[in-house]
Structures are given as structure tokens and as C-alpha cells.
Design a protein around this motif. Structure first.
Motif: not given
Length: 163
Positions: A11-14, A71-78
Motif C-alpha cells: 500500500e502507498l498513501s500520499q 487530495f489523497e492518492l492511495k494505491l493498494t495491491l490486493l
């Protein structure tokens, strides 16, 4: 810009400034993070993810901007779903998303069509302050080629008869 990035490996959250520069950084950050996860910059998955992030971030800074708020960007590998989930959150909830509003000659209003076509699933979730627009894309080419219920597929080009 908030320099704290979450630490989980999937996960990345920025948080990024609600500006054109912030939207560009979101796209570049997506490419860099996917490369870290093993999906090179020139891969189809990276290109698709970067395009989705670009559309969602552009919408966040154009339509969801509140002065002084990021604003927030969130990338998640599932991995259990072999999917990448992209989330872009803004702080403005008083504007509804508009899907293909306007005429054929208009230069704007097609960003969500791009999201609809490129993602396996997408949607909007309310937050305490604002909203989150999310999209999911499959990580394996084999999975990508399977039809997804409710997802538009491009039609083959038809050529006008000669003569």
C-alpha cells in the motif's frame, strides 16, 4: 506536500496539493511505486494505472478542490484478487460526479468515461469530509482479457464502404 508515506509493502498513501502540479506528481508517484512493486514503467499495467490516476487526480483538483486542502492518492495491491485498487480522495462532497455531460464537440467531460473503460470496477464512496473515487484494475493480462460484467468494451472500428 506531506512526505509521510505509509509503510505496508502492498500500500502507498500520499497527500498532494490540490494543484495541477499535485496531479502530475500523483501520476509520477504511481509509475514509480508500480516499478517498485515489479510492474515496469513501460508495462500495460503501469500505463493504465497512471492514466487512471491522471484522470482521477485531475478531477480532484479541478472539481473537488477546496482552497488550502490537499487530495489523497492511495494505491493498494490486493494479491487475493490479483488487482490494483486506486483511490483518489478530495475534500469536496457538495458536487456530484457527472458522467459524460455535454455535447460531442465539448473538450471536457469525458474523464469518467476513460475510468469506466479502463477499469474492471470503479465507484464513489463518501467520507467524513469529501469523497473517494476508486478504480480497480487486474494485474494479470490473462485476467484483463476476460469480460467483466457491466464494463464497456471498445467496439472494433468499422470502415466505411469504399466507392
Amino acid at each position: 506536500m506531506n512526505l509521510e508515506i505509509s509503510t505496508p509493502t502492498n500500500e502507498l498513501s500520499q497527500r498532494l496539493s490540490s494543484t495541477a502540479r499535485g496531479a502530475r506528481l500523483a501520476r509520477r508517484l504511481t509509475g514509480a511505486q508500480l516499478a517498485t512493486w515489479g510492474y515496469p514503467h513501460d508495462s500495460d499495467i503501469s500505463h493504465t494505472a497512471q492514466l487512471l490516476v491522471a484522470e482521477l487526480a485531475a478531477n480532484a483538483v479541478t472539481h473537488g478542490r477546496v482552497p488550502g486542502r490537499d487530495f489523497e492518492l492511495k494505491l493498494t495491491l490486493l494479491p487475493e484478487k490479483d488487482t490494483l485498487r486506486i483511490e483518489v480522495s478530495d475534500t469536496r462532497a457538495d458536487r456530484e460526479l457527472r458522467f459524460l455531460e455535454g455535447g460531442l464537440e465539448d473538450e471536457n467531460g469525458r474523464g469518467l468515461v476513460v475510468v469506466f473503460v479502463l477499469s474492471a470496477r470503479w465507484g464513489v464512496a463518501e467520507r467524513a469530509v469529501g469523497k473517494t473515487v476508486w478504480a480497480e484494475i487486474p494485474l494479470s493480462p490473462r485476467q484483463r482479457s476476460r469480460p467483466h460484467p457491466g464494463t464497456a468494451r471498445p467496439c472494433p472500428r468499422r470502415h466505411a464502404p469504399e466507392g
